[in-house]
Design a protein around this motif. Structure first.
Motif, PDB file in Angstrom:
ATOM      1  N   ILE A 182      55.646  26.105  39.748  1.00  0.00           N
ATOM      2  CA  ILE A 182      55.558  27.424  39.111  1.00  0.00           C
ATOM      3  C   ILE A 182      54.088  27.803  38.892  1.00  0.00           C
ATOM      4  N   SER A 183      53.282  26.831  38.445  1.00  0.00           N
ATOM      5  CA  SER A 183      51.860  27.090  38.215  1.00  0.00           C
ATOM      6  C   SER A 183      51.157  27.493  39.506  1.00  0.00           C
ATOM      7  N   LEU A 184      51.541  26.840  40.605  1.00  0.00           N
ATOM      8  CA  LEU A 184      50.961  27.185  41.897  1.00  0.00           C
ATOM      9  C   LEU A 184      51.343  28.611  42.283  1.00  0.00           C
ATOM     10  N   ALA A 185      52.606  28.969  42.051  1.00  0.00           N
ATOM     11  CA  ALA A 185      53.052  30.335  42.350  1.00  0.00           C
ATOM     12  C   ALA A 185      52.273  31.348  41.508  1.00  0.00           C
ATOM     13  N   VAL A 186      52.072  31.020  40.230  1.00  0.00           N
ATOM     14  CA  VAL A 186      51.296  31.904  39.353  1.00  0.00           C
ATOM     15  C   VAL A 186      49.866  32.043  39.868  1.00  0.00           C
ATOM     16  N   GLY A 187      49.255  30.916  40.208  1.00  0.00           N
ATOM     17  CA  GLY A 187      47.885  30.939  40.710  1.00  0.00           C
ATOM     18  C   GLY A 187      47.738  31.779  41.967  1.00  0.00           C
ATOM     19  N   LEU A 188      48.716  31.658  42.870  1.00  0.00           N
ATOM     20  CA  LEU A 188      48.676  32.438  44.107  1.00  0.00           C
ATOM     21  C   LEU A 188      48.827  33.932  43.823  1.00  0.00           C
ATOM     22  N   LEU A 189      49.734  34.270  42.894  1.00  0.00           N
ATOM     23  CA  LEU A 189      49.917  35.674  42.531  1.00  0.00           C
ATOM     24  C   LEU A 189      48.636  36.255  41.919  1.00  0.00           C
ATOM     25  N   VAL A 190      48.035  35.496  40.995  1.00  0.00           N
ATOM     26  CA  VAL A 190      46.811  35.971  40.345  1.00  0.00           C
ATOM     27  C   VAL A 190      45.677  36.090  41.367  1.00  0.00           C
ATOM     28  N   ALA A 191      45.549  35.075  42.247  1.00  0.00           N
ATOM     29  CA  ALA A 191      44.472  35.085  43.243  1.00  0.00           C
ATOM     30  C   ALA A 191      44.617  36.266  44.200  1.00  0.00           C
ATOM     31  N   ARG A 192      45.831  36.495  44.678  1.00  0.00           N
ATOM     32  CA  ARG A 192      46.060  37.615  45.602  1.00  0.00           C
ATOM     33  C   ARG A 192      45.903  38.949  44.881  1.00  0.00           C
ATOM     34  N   GLY A 193      46.392  39.033  43.647  1.00  0.00           N
ATOM     35  CA  GLY A 193      46.324  40.292  42.914  1.00  0.00           C
ATOM     36  C   GLY A 193      44.917  40.682  42.510  1.00  0.00           C
ATOM     37  N   LEU A 194      44.106  39.705  42.122  1.00  0.00           N
ATOM     38  CA  LEU A 194      42.748  40.002  41.667  1.00  0.00           C
ATOM     39  C   LEU A 194      41.745  40.066  42.811  1.00  0.00           C
ATOM     40  N   GLY A 195      41.998  39.302  43.883  1.00  0.00           N
ATOM     41  CA  GLY A 195      41.010  39.196  44.951  1.00  0.00           C
ATOM     42  C   GLY A 195      39.992  38.120  44.639  1.00  0.00           C
ATOM     43  N   PRO A 196      39.233  37.654  45.659  1.00  0.00           N
ATOM     44  CA  PRO A 196      38.297  36.534  45.452  1.00  0.00           C
ATOM     45  C   PRO A 196      37.268  36.763  44.359  1.00  0.00           C
ATOM     46  N   THR A 197      36.728  37.979  44.252  1.00  0.00           N
ATOM     47  CA  THR A 197      35.643  38.215  43.285  1.00  0.00           C
ATOM     48  C   THR A 197      36.138  38.163  41.845  1.00  0.00           C
ATOM     49  N   ASP A 198      37.169  38.952  41.509  1.00  0.00           N
ATOM     50  CA  ASP A 198      37.693  38.928  40.137  1.00  0.00           C
ATOM     51  C   ASP A 198      38.316  37.582  39.793  1.00  0.00           C
ATOM     52  N   TYR A 199      38.961  36.953  40.771  1.00  0.00           N
ATOM     53  CA  TYR A 199      39.535  35.632  40.522  1.00  0.00           C
ATOM     54  C   TYR A 199      38.430  34.609  40.248  1.00  0.00           C
ATOM     55  N   GLY A 200      37.316  34.757  40.957  1.00  0.00           N
ATOM     56  CA  GLY A 200      36.172  33.885  40.700  1.00  0.00           C
ATOM     57  C   GLY A 200      35.591  34.100  39.321  1.00  0.00           C
ATOM     58  N   ASN A 201      35.537  35.374  38.882  1.00  0.00           N
ATOM     59  CA  ASN A 201      35.047  35.658  37.525  1.00  0.00           C
ATOM     60  C   ASN A 201      35.965  35.063  36.462  1.00  0.00           C
ATOM     61  N   LEU A 202      37.281  35.172  36.677  1.00  0.00           N
ATOM     62  CA  LEU A 202      38.235  34.568  35.748  1.00  0.00           C
ATOM     63  C   LEU A 202      38.042  33.058  35.689  1.00  0.00           C
ATOM     64  N   ALA A 203      37.893  32.443  36.863  1.00  0.00           N
ATOM     65  CA  ALA A 203      37.693  30.989  36.916  1.00  0.00           C
ATOM     66  C   ALA A 203      36.406  30.584  36.216  1.00  0.00           C
ATOM     67  N   TYR A 204      35.356  31.390  36.373  1.00  0.00           N
ATOM     68  CA  TYR A 204      34.083  31.061  35.734  1.00  0.00           C
ATOM     69  C   TYR A 204      34.161  31.180  34.214  1.00  0.00           C
ATOM     70  N   LEU A 205      34.824  32.222  33.723  1.00  0.00           N
ATOM     71  CA  LEU A 205      34.982  32.387  32.279  1.00  0.00           C
ATOM     72  C   LEU A 205      35.744  31.222  31.670  1.00  0.00           C
ATOM     73  N   LEU A 206      36.892  30.899  32.255  1.00  0.00           N
ATOM     74  CA  LEU A 206      37.701  29.802  31.717  1.00  0.00           C
ATOM     75  C   LEU A 206      36.979  28.464  31.882  1.00  0.00           C
ATOM     76  N   GLY A 207      36.318  28.282  33.023  1.00  0.00           N
ATOM     77  CA  GLY A 207      35.620  27.021  33.270  1.00  0.00           C
ATOM     78  C   GLY A 207      34.442  26.810  32.342  1.00  0.00           C
ATOM     79  N   SER A 208      33.731  27.887  32.016  1.00  0.00           N
ATOM     80  CA  SER A 208      32.573  27.744  31.131  1.00  0.00           C
ATOM     81  C   SER A 208      33.006  27.308  29.737  1.00  0.00           C
ATOM     82  N   PHE A 209      34.127  27.856  29.260  1.00  0.00           N
ATOM     83  CA  PHE A 209      34.588  27.450  27.929  1.00  0.00           C
ATOM     84  C   PHE A 209      35.274  26.088  27.958  1.00  0.00           C
ATOM     85  N   TRP A 210      35.784  25.698  29.113  1.00  0.00           N
ATOM     86  CA  TRP A 210      36.280  24.321  29.230  1.00  0.00           C
ATOM     87  C   TRP A 210      35.116  23.351  29.048  1.00  0.00           C
ATOM     88  N   ALA A 211      33.978  23.676  29.631  1.00  0.00           N
ATOM     89  CA  ALA A 211      32.798  22.815  29.495  1.00  0.00           C
ATOM     90  C   ALA A 211      32.294  22.808  28.052  1.00  0.00           C
TER      91      ALA A 211
END
Length: 523
Positions: A21-50
C-alpha cells in the motif's frame, strides 16, 4: 507455534501488505507531483528526519531497551515523554524565532517557513510519536495490535492521496496535512487502549527506580549515542543538501523514488526488528549469551537470503518498472533504482547489527564504528555529487547516481566491519562469503528468468497486441514462478546460504504440502 514465530509471521504479513500500500501511495504521489515537487517533499521530510536524529541522541533506543528488558515504573515514561515535548518545542522555536531568514533560505533552499513548520509537525508525529507508540506496544508483546493499526494508517493515507489526486488537490502541503491527521488520530487512539505492565516489586530482580537514577540511566546509555546523533545529522544533511543544491529537486525526486521502491527488499528486516530487539534485550538481561549469539546468527543469515531473493528478482526489471509505474518523466531514475535495490541487503544486516549493539548496551563500540563510517561518507558524497566547477574542482557531478553508488559501497564495507566485530565478541563464524554467494547465485537466476520470459513474450505479445503494462505484468508473473523454482532449488542444494539445514528446508516444504492437501480436502 512459539510466541516469537507467531509475532514474526503476523508482523511479516502485515508489513508486506503495508509495504504494498505504501508503494502504491508513493507512486501516486510521485506521479501526481512530478519529479521536482516530489523532490521538494522528500527534501523537507528528509531534513527533519536528520534533525530528529540529532535531537533524539539515542534516547528512543534507550527508552525501548529499558522497557523491553522488564516492566518499568512511571519515571521511565515521564522522563522520555518530557524529553519528546522538549524536542518538539525546541524545533518549533528554532524555525520560527531563532533562525534568520538567510539561514532558512540556505538550508531549505527556497521553501517558505509555513511549509517548513508543517513538515516539522508531520515528521514529529510520523517518526517520534508513532515510533514511541510502536515501541510501547512491542514491549508489551502487542505486535498484532500495532501491526493492524499501522495497516489502517497507511490505508487511510492511500484513500486520502487517491482522493486528492482525482480531485486535483494533490500538493506538497496537502500530503503533509494528511500525514499530520492520520498519525495524530492513530497515536491518540492506541495510547488510550494500551495497558502497561506493572514493574516488579522492590527486591525482585531490581528495586523500583527513582527519578534521579532513571535520568542517570538515560544519560549513561545516550552518551555515546549522542556522538552518533551529531555525526548522523551531518551525514544525512550533507547527502540531501548536496543533492538538492547541485543536482536539483528533480534529482532528489529520482533518488527518493529509487529509495522507496528498494525498500521492498527490507520487508523481512522491518518485520523482525522490534521483536528481535525485545528478545535480545531480555536474553542479555538474563545473561543468556548463547541465545543472543544463536538468535543473531540465524536472523542475519535468513534476512540476507530473503532480502537478496527479492532484490535479485526485481533488479533485472528496474528500467521497465520505472517506465511503467512512474512514466517517462522518471526514466532517468532507473540506473539509480538498479543500484538502490541492492542496498537493503546489507541495510538489513546493519539494522540487526545496530539492534544487537544497542539492546546489549555496547553503545560505545557501535558509536566508534558508526562515526568512522559517517566521517568517511561526507567527503565521498561531495566528490560523487558536486560538479567539477564546485569548491575544490574535484566533483564528478553524478547526482542521484553518485549518491546511490556511495551508499551502496560504504554500506557494504562498514556493515561487514560491524559483523566481524560481533563475530569476535560472540565467538561465531564471520560468514561474509555467504552474502556474496547468495547475491551472485540469485542474480544469475533472476536474469536467466527474465531472459527466458522476454524471449517468450517477444513471440507471443505481437499476436495479442498486449500493452506494455500487461506485457510487464505477464512477464513478471511468469519470471516470478520460474524464479521461485530456482530459489527453492538453491535452498535444497545450499541451505546454509539461508542459515538453514537440509532437514529444516525439507520440514518447511512438507508443511507447505500438508497445507495444500488440507485445502484440497476441504474443497
Amino acid at each position: 507455534m512459539s510466541s516469537i514465530r507467531k509475532r514474526f509471521l503476523f508482523s511479516a504479513g502485515a508489513n508486506v501488505a503495508r509495504a504494498a500500500i505504501s508503494l502504491a501511495v508513493g507512486l501516486l504521489v510521485a506521479r501526481g507531483l512530478g519529479p521536482t515537487d516530489y523532490g521538494n517533499l522528500a527534501y523537507l521530510l528528509g531534513s527533519f528526519w536528520a534533525i530528529r536524529a540529532l535531537l533524539d541522541m539515542g534516547s528512543s533506543s534507550a527508552f525501548y531497551t529499558f522497557i523491553a528488558q522488564r516492566g518499568r515504573d512511571s519515571h521511565y515514561y515521564l522522563v522520555y515523554f518530557s524529553w519528546l515535548a522538549f524536542q518538539f518545542l525546541f524545533s518549533v522555536v528554532l524555525v520560527t524565532l531563532l533562525l534568520p531568514s538567510a539561514v532558512i533560505e540556505s538550508f531549505w533552499l527556497g521553501q517558505d517557513r509555513e511549509l517548513i513548520l508543517l513538515a516539522l509537525l508531520a515528521t514529529f508525529l510520523q517518526n517520534q510519536v508513532w515510533l514511541t507508540v510502536v515501541q510501547m506496544h512491542e514491549a508489551e508483546r502487542k505486535t498484532i495490535r500495532i501491526q493492524v493499526a499501522g495497516l489502517f494508517v497507511i490505508l487511510a493515507h492511500l484513500v486520502l492521496v487517491a482522493s486528492m489526486l482525482v480531485s486535483q488537490w494533490l500538493s506538497v502541503r496537502a500530503v503533509l496535512w494528511a500525514i499530520v491527521g492520520e498519525y495524530f488520530v492513530a497515536a491518540v487512539w492506541l495510547s488510550v487502549r494500551l495497558r502497561i505492565t506493572e514493574p516488579q516489586p522492590s527486591g525482585v530482580d531490581g528495586a523500583r527506580d527513582g527519578l534521579r537514577s532513571v535520568v542517570l540511566a538515560y544519560i549513561q546509555y545516550c552518551r555515546p549515542m549522542a556522538v552518533i546523533a551529531v555525526f548522523s545529522f551531518g551525514y544525512e544533511m550533507a547527502d540531501r543538501w548536496l543533492l538538492q543544491r547541485y543536482g536539483g529537486a528533480a534529482q532528489q525526486g529520482f533518488y527518493q523514488v529509487a529509495a522507496q521502491l528498494s525498500t521492498i527488499s527490507l520487508l523481512a528486516a522491518s518485520s523482525i526488528l522490534n521483536i528481535f530487539w525485545k528478545e535480545i534485550a531480555e536474553a542479555n538481561e538474563r545473561g543468556a549469551h548463547e541465545r543472543v549469539a544463536g538468535l543473531y546468527l540465524k536472523t542475519t543469515q535468513s534476512l540476507v537470503f530473503l532480502a537478496a531473493g527479492v532484490t535479485c528478482f526485481l533488479a533485472p526489471w528496474a528500467e521497465l518498472l520505472v517506465d511503467v509505474l512512474l512514466g517517462s518523466a522518471y526514466h532517468a531514475a532507473w540506473p539509480v533504482l538498479f543500484l538502490m535495490l541492492f542496498y537493503p541487503i546489507h541495510q538489513a544486516i546493519g539494522q540487526i547489527n545496530g539492534t544487537l549493539f544497542m539492546a546489549t548496551g555496547r553503545n560505545s563500540v557501535y558509536m566508534r564504528l558508526t562515526v568512522t563510517g559517517l566521517l568517511v561518507s561526507v567527503p565521498v558524497s561531495y566528490v560523487l555529487i558536486a560538479p567539477g566547477s564546485a569548491l575544490g574542482g574535484v566533483g564528478l557531478g553524478l547526482g542521484a547516481m553518485g549518491l546511490a553508488l556511495k551508499i551502496l559501497g560504504l554500506n557494504f564495507l562498514f556493515v561487514n566491519i560491524q559483523s566481524w566485530v560481533i563475530s569476535r565478541c560472540y565467538g561465531i563464524q564471520f560468514q561474509w562469503r555467504n552474502q556474496i554467494g547468495a547475491i551472485v547465485i540469485l542474480l544469475l537466476i533472476g536474469y536467466a528468468c527474465k531472459f527466458s520470459v522476454d524471449q517468450l513474450l517477444a513471440w507471443i505479445q505481437p499476436s495479442f497486441g498486449a500493452s506494455a503494462r500487461i506485457g510487464m505484468l505477464i512477464g513478471m508473473i511468469g519470471a516470478g514462478l520460474l524464479y521461485l523454482g530456482g530459489v527453492l532449488m538453491v535452498l535444497m542444494l545450499i541451505p546454509r546460504l539461508a542459515g538453514m539445514t537440509q532437514h529444516e528446508v525439507t520440514g518447511y516444504l512438507q508443511k507447505i504440502r500438508n497445507i495444500g492437501r488440507l485445502g484440497g480436502n476441504e474443497r
